[in-house]
Design an enzyme around this catalytic site. Structure first.
Site, PDB file in Angstrom:
ATOM      1  N   ILE A 123      95.833  56.750   9.357  1.00 41.07           N
ATOM      2  CA  ILE A 123      97.222  56.307  10.003  1.00 41.07           C
ATOM      3  C   ILE A 123      96.852  55.040  10.624  1.00 41.07           C
ATOM      4  O   ILE A 123      96.503  54.822  11.987  1.00 41.07           O
ATOM      5  CB  ILE A 123      97.675  57.567  10.846  1.00 41.07           C
ATOM      6  CG1 ILE A 123      98.129  58.775  10.377  1.00 41.07           C
ATOM      7  CG2 ILE A 123      99.048  56.893  11.253  1.00 41.07           C
ATOM      8  CD1 ILE A 123      98.475  60.045  11.002  1.00 41.07           C
ATOM      9  N   PRO A 124      97.270  54.070   9.958  1.00 40.52           N
ATOM     10  CA  PRO A 124      96.597  52.551  10.464  1.00 40.52           C
ATOM     11  C   PRO A 124      97.536  51.861  11.718  1.00 40.52           C
ATOM     12  O   PRO A 124      98.040  50.833  11.580  1.00 40.52           O
ATOM     13  CB  PRO A 124      96.875  51.778   9.313  1.00 40.52           C
ATOM     14  CG  PRO A 124      98.145  52.315   8.529  1.00 40.52           C
ATOM     15  CD  PRO A 124      98.168  53.982   8.723  1.00 40.52           C
ATOM     16  N   CYS A 125      97.431  52.639  12.728  1.00 44.34           N
ATOM     17  CA  CYS A 125      98.204  52.040  13.922  1.00 44.34           C
ATOM     18  C   CYS A 125      97.363  50.591  14.225  1.00 44.34           C
ATOM     19  O   CYS A 125      98.176  49.814  14.977  1.00 44.34           O
ATOM     20  CB  CYS A 125      97.900  52.840  14.941  1.00 44.34           C
ATOM     21  SG  CYS A 125      96.466  53.571  15.598  1.00 44.34           S
ATOM     22  N   HIS A 126      96.212  50.333  13.844  1.00 40.44           N
ATOM     23  CA  HIS A 126      95.716  49.204  14.349  1.00 40.44           C
ATOM     24  C   HIS A 126      96.574  47.985  13.463  1.00 40.44           C
ATOM     25  O   HIS A 126      96.209  46.730  13.860  1.00 40.44           O
ATOM     26  CB  HIS A 126      94.154  48.754  13.670  1.00 40.44           C
ATOM     27  CG  HIS A 126      93.949  49.488  12.298  1.00 40.44           C
ATOM     28  ND1 HIS A 126      93.961  50.621  11.860  1.00 40.44           N
ATOM     29  CD2 HIS A 126      93.734  48.455  11.212  1.00 40.44           C
ATOM     30  CE1 HIS A 126      93.934  50.476  10.429  1.00 40.44           C
ATOM     31  NE2 HIS A 126      93.736  49.163   9.951  1.00 40.44           N
ATOM     32  N   ARG A 127      97.536  48.073  12.526  1.00 39.72           N
ATOM     33  CA  ARG A 127      98.084  47.134  11.750  1.00 39.72           C
ATOM     34  C   ARG A 127      99.266  46.796  12.533  1.00 39.72           C
ATOM     35  O   ARG A 127     100.057  45.875  12.011  1.00 39.72           O
ATOM     36  CB  ARG A 127      98.334  47.676  10.435  1.00 39.72           C
ATOM     37  CG  ARG A 127      97.274  47.656   9.481  1.00 39.72           C
ATOM     38  CD  ARG A 127      97.594  48.353   8.035  1.00 39.72           C
ATOM     39  NE  ARG A 127      96.309  48.764   7.607  1.00 39.72           N
ATOM     40  CZ  ARG A 127      96.368  49.948   6.577  1.00 39.72           C
ATOM     41  NH1 ARG A 127      97.552  50.145   5.909  1.00 39.72           N
ATOM     42  NH2 ARG A 127      95.322  49.853   5.916  1.00 39.72           N
TER      43      ARG A 127
END
Length: 290
Positions: free
Chosen positions: A254-258
């Protein structure tokens, strides 16, 4: 401490490389405007310039100089502008296919029932394992319905205690199930999934909506908190979106780093600012190579 499970020999080597280059990435973030030299970066990893260049290039797939470009404000602003405010359109434009793509790997996010919330996971059996990744060790956990936890960990015992605190009444088993094996193999860029990954998450309806929105951000792209809020039809909830992102229980997938600031600055990250920069730069490098 529980035994570790390595994804592959290659990913284990990349995990060791990350431990060496993480300090250099943090140094890059702090001194970007001074355009640090290869010699300066090599010193942060206690390596010669030659060995640092080789190690960094093996880990990232690009040279430190190229990686520096991916961490620049101009590059981040370009990605934000390129994606504009249409996260969904950008996801469709990406084709939703190919090795390493997340968008077609998740059929759905299944939220836990109110009863499961109240009971603290009393009827859940949670399988878990520790593993190496290109960005350090992770703790992964899954129920029979899907992945419920993926977190970077510095202290295995503390990480496992934090997981158990989220589901205090669940029954825990250490081992690698098919779901966990599929998750751990994600970092193999040639991996072709045998079946879609499912998520079984504990969150409020708003949190689940935000996490679904994160899954629609294409790999190698960035969005802002405001743009993500608009994409889930909550244009005035940027701050609440940020809080939900900070509660994301599944790193990377779940790419919260994006999600970064509208200014182009990366901002904070639950698992460390240097790791967020590493993820953003690494994904940009992989996309360019493909």
């Amino acid at each position: 401490m529980a035994a570790s499970v390595k994804v592959t020999a290659e990913s284990g080597e990349q995990g060791a490389a990350y431990d060496r280059v993480a300090a250099a990435i943090e140094y890059l973030q702090q001194h970007f405007t001074g355009q640090p030299s290869l010699e300066e970066l090599a010193q942060t990893a206690n390596l010669s310039p030659f060995h640092f260049q080789r190690l960094f290039s093996e880990w990232a797939g690009v040279s430190p100089k190229k990686f520096l470009q991916y961490l620049s404000l101009d590059y981040a602003r370009h990605l934000l502008a390129d994606q504009a405010l249409s996260v969904m359109d950008a996801a469709h434009a990406s084709g939703l296919s190919g090795s390493g793509r997340l968008h077609d790997l998740f059929v759905s996010i299944e939220g836990m029932t109110p009863g499961e919330f109240r009971q603290g996971g009393e009827q859940l059996v949670i399988d878990y394992c520790f593993a190496d990744s290109p960005f350090g060790r992770v703790l992964a956990a899954a129920t029979t319905k899907g992945l419920c936890h993926l977190a970077f960990e510095e202290d295995g015992a503390a990480a496992l205690s934090a997981l158990k605190a989220r589901f205090p009444n669940a029954r825990y088993r250490q081992g690698v199930t098919p779901t966990l094996q599929q998750v751990l193999m994600f970092f193999d860029r040639d991996w072709q999934p045998s079946s879609p990954l499912r998520l079984h998450l504990k969150g409020t309806p708003f949190q689940l909506k935000v996490w679904e929105g994160l899954l629609r951000i294409p790999e190698g792209r960035l969005t802002s908190y405001g743009a993500l809020a608009k994409s889930i039809d909550q244009p005035s909830a940027s701050r609440a979106v940020g809080t939900a992102i900070g509660s994301n229980p599944v790193a990377v997938l779940i790419p919260c780093h994006r999600v970064i600031r509208a200014s182009g600055q990366f901002g904070g990250y639950r698992w460390g600012a240097a790791r967020k920069a590493a993820l953003i730069g690494w994904e940009a490098a992989q996309i360019e190579r493909e």
